[in-house]
Design a protein around this motif. Structure first.
Motif, PDB file in Angstrom:
ATOM      1  N   ASP A 130       0.855  -1.183   0.000  1.00  0.00           N
ATOM      2  CA  ASP A 130       0.000   0.000   0.000  1.00  0.00           C
ATOM      3  C   ASP A 130       0.896   1.240   0.000  1.00  0.00           C
ATOM      4  O   ASP A 130       0.872   2.048   0.924  1.00  0.00           O
ATOM      5  CB  ASP A 130      -0.921  -0.017   1.223  1.00  0.00           C
ATOM      6  N   ILE A 131       1.724   1.332  -1.035  1.00  0.00           N
ATOM      7  CA  ILE A 131       2.710   2.406  -1.180  1.00  0.00           C
ATOM      8  C   ILE A 131       2.628   2.883  -2.629  1.00  0.00           C
ATOM      9  O   ILE A 131       2.471   2.065  -3.542  1.00  0.00           O
ATOM     10  CB  ILE A 131       4.139   1.892  -0.868  1.00  0.00           C
ATOM     11  N   THR A 191       7.627   2.770  -4.313  1.00  0.00           N
ATOM     12  CA  THR A 191       7.878   1.323  -4.338  1.00  0.00           C
ATOM     13  C   THR A 191       9.070   1.000  -5.218  1.00  0.00           C
ATOM     14  O   THR A 191       9.921   0.194  -4.841  1.00  0.00           O
ATOM     15  CB  THR A 191       6.627   0.566  -4.825  1.00  0.00           C
ATOM     16  N   VAL A 192       9.149   1.635  -6.391  1.00  0.00           N
ATOM     17  CA  VAL A 192      10.273   1.378  -7.302  1.00  0.00           C
ATOM     18  C   VAL A 192      11.596   1.685  -6.600  1.00  0.00           C
ATOM     19  O   VAL A 192      12.540   0.875  -6.662  1.00  0.00           O
ATOM     20  CB  VAL A 192      10.137   2.193  -8.603  1.00  0.00           C
ATOM     21  N   ARG A 211      14.530  -1.119  -5.676  1.00  0.00           N
ATOM     22  CA  ARG A 211      15.942  -0.990  -6.085  1.00  0.00           C
ATOM     23  C   ARG A 211      16.861  -1.156  -4.879  1.00  0.00           C
ATOM     24  O   ARG A 211      17.870  -1.870  -4.952  1.00  0.00           O
ATOM     25  CB  ARG A 211      16.192   0.372  -6.725  1.00  0.00           C
ATOM     26  N   ALA A 212      16.537  -0.485  -3.778  1.00  0.00           N
ATOM     27  CA  ALA A 212      17.371  -0.556  -2.573  1.00  0.00           C
ATOM     28  C   ALA A 212      17.367  -1.966  -1.975  1.00  0.00           C
ATOM     29  O   ALA A 212      18.414  -2.482  -1.571  1.00  0.00           O
ATOM     30  CB  ALA A 212      16.889   0.465  -1.539  1.00  0.00           C
ATOM     31  N   CYS A 218      17.173 -12.057 -13.679  1.00  0.00           N
ATOM     32  CA  CYS A 218      15.906 -12.314 -12.982  1.00  0.00           C
ATOM     33  C   CYS A 218      15.028 -11.079 -13.153  1.00  0.00           C
ATOM     34  O   CYS A 218      15.419  -9.980 -12.772  1.00  0.00           O
ATOM     35  CB  CYS A 218      16.148 -12.553 -11.491  1.00  0.00           C
ATOM     36  N   ASN A 219      13.881 -11.253 -13.736  1.00  0.00           N
ATOM     37  CA  ASN A 219      12.976 -10.115 -13.923  1.00  0.00           C
ATOM     38  C   ASN A 219      12.186  -9.831 -12.659  1.00  0.00           C
ATOM     39  O   ASN A 219      11.674 -10.739 -12.016  1.00  0.00           O
ATOM     40  CB  ASN A 219      12.016 -10.364 -15.085  1.00  0.00           C
ATOM     41  N   VAL A 220      12.118  -8.550 -12.322  1.00  0.00           N
ATOM     42  CA  VAL A 220      11.320  -8.076 -11.201  1.00  0.00           C
ATOM     43  C   VAL A 220      10.365  -7.028 -11.772  1.00  0.00           C
ATOM     44  O   VAL A 220      10.805  -6.083 -12.423  1.00  0.00           O
ATOM     45  CB  VAL A 220      12.195  -7.473 -10.091  1.00  0.00           C
ATOM     46  N   VAL A 221       9.078  -7.215 -11.540  1.00  0.00           N
ATOM     47  CA  VAL A 221       8.053  -6.318 -12.058  1.00  0.00           C
ATOM     48  C   VAL A 221       7.488  -5.493 -10.907  1.00  0.00           C
ATOM     49  O   VAL A 221       7.207  -6.024  -9.841  1.00  0.00           O
ATOM     50  CB  VAL A 221       6.923  -7.120 -12.745  1.00  0.00           C
ATOM     51  N   VAL A 222       7.328  -4.198 -11.160  1.00  0.00           N
ATOM     52  CA  VAL A 222       6.610  -3.313 -10.239  1.00  0.00           C
ATOM     53  C   VAL A 222       5.469  -2.728 -11.061  1.00  0.00           C
ATOM     54  O   VAL A 222       5.701  -2.163 -12.129  1.00  0.00           O
ATOM     55  CB  VAL A 222       7.517  -2.191  -9.691  1.00  0.00           C
ATOM     56  N   ARG A 223       4.229  -2.905 -10.571  1.00  0.00           N
ATOM     57  CA  ARG A 223       3.073  -2.434 -11.331  1.00  0.00           C
ATOM     58  C   ARG A 223       1.955  -2.010 -10.387  1.00  0.00           C
ATOM     59  O   ARG A 223       1.863  -2.498  -9.272  1.00  0.00           O
ATOM     60  CB  ARG A 223       2.567  -3.495 -12.290  1.00  0.00           C
TER      61      ARG A 223
END
Length: 129
Positions: free
Chosen positions: A10-11, A16-17, A21-22, A79-84
């Motif tokens: 809930d951000i 969130t992106v 990354r961090a 490795c794919n990481v998705v943020v949506r």
């Protein structure tokens, strides 16, 4: 078959992106590629979509070990990481590295996949704190 490790936060998307990354960096992953799917769909197709970013995450020591087992494994890296964005928050999904073992049918990759999955889970779990 579930091929991803998923959490929902809930951000806001942009925050969130940055947190993703961090968290990935904390677990030894660098970002090799970044695809802004929303911008690409708008520019190439004139279509509007939700915020959707694909990060190509790589942990060099793990990638090196995997390539030592199977030189073709590069087809499944990084490795794919998705943020949506989604109706219920911001979704973060990471490809489950166990797919490398399943797709290649190379059990020698299991230790690398286990460590990569553990690091990705730790990164995603840390986002919930």
């Amino acid at each position: 078959m579930d091929y991803g490790i998923t959490i929902t936060l809930d951000i806001p998307f942009a925050e969130t992106v940055e947190r993703v990354r961090a968290a990935l960096a904390e677990q030894g992953f660098g970002i090799l590629t970044e695809i802004d799917v929303q911008a690409t769909m708008r520019a190439k197709l004139g279509e509007e979509t939700e915020d959707y970013l694909i990060l190509g995450a790589c942990n060099p020591p793990l990638a090196h070990r995997a390539l030592g087992v199977d030189r073709r494994i590069g087809l499944l890296l990084p490795c794919n990481v998705v943020v949506r964005t989604a109706a219920n928050g911001t979704v973060v999904e990471a490809m489950d590295p166990q797919l490398m073992v399943q797709v290649t049918e190379r059990p020698e990759l299991a230790a690398v996949a286990d460590e990569a999955a553990d690091r990705l889970r730790k990164a995603l779990t840390s986002l919930q704190a």
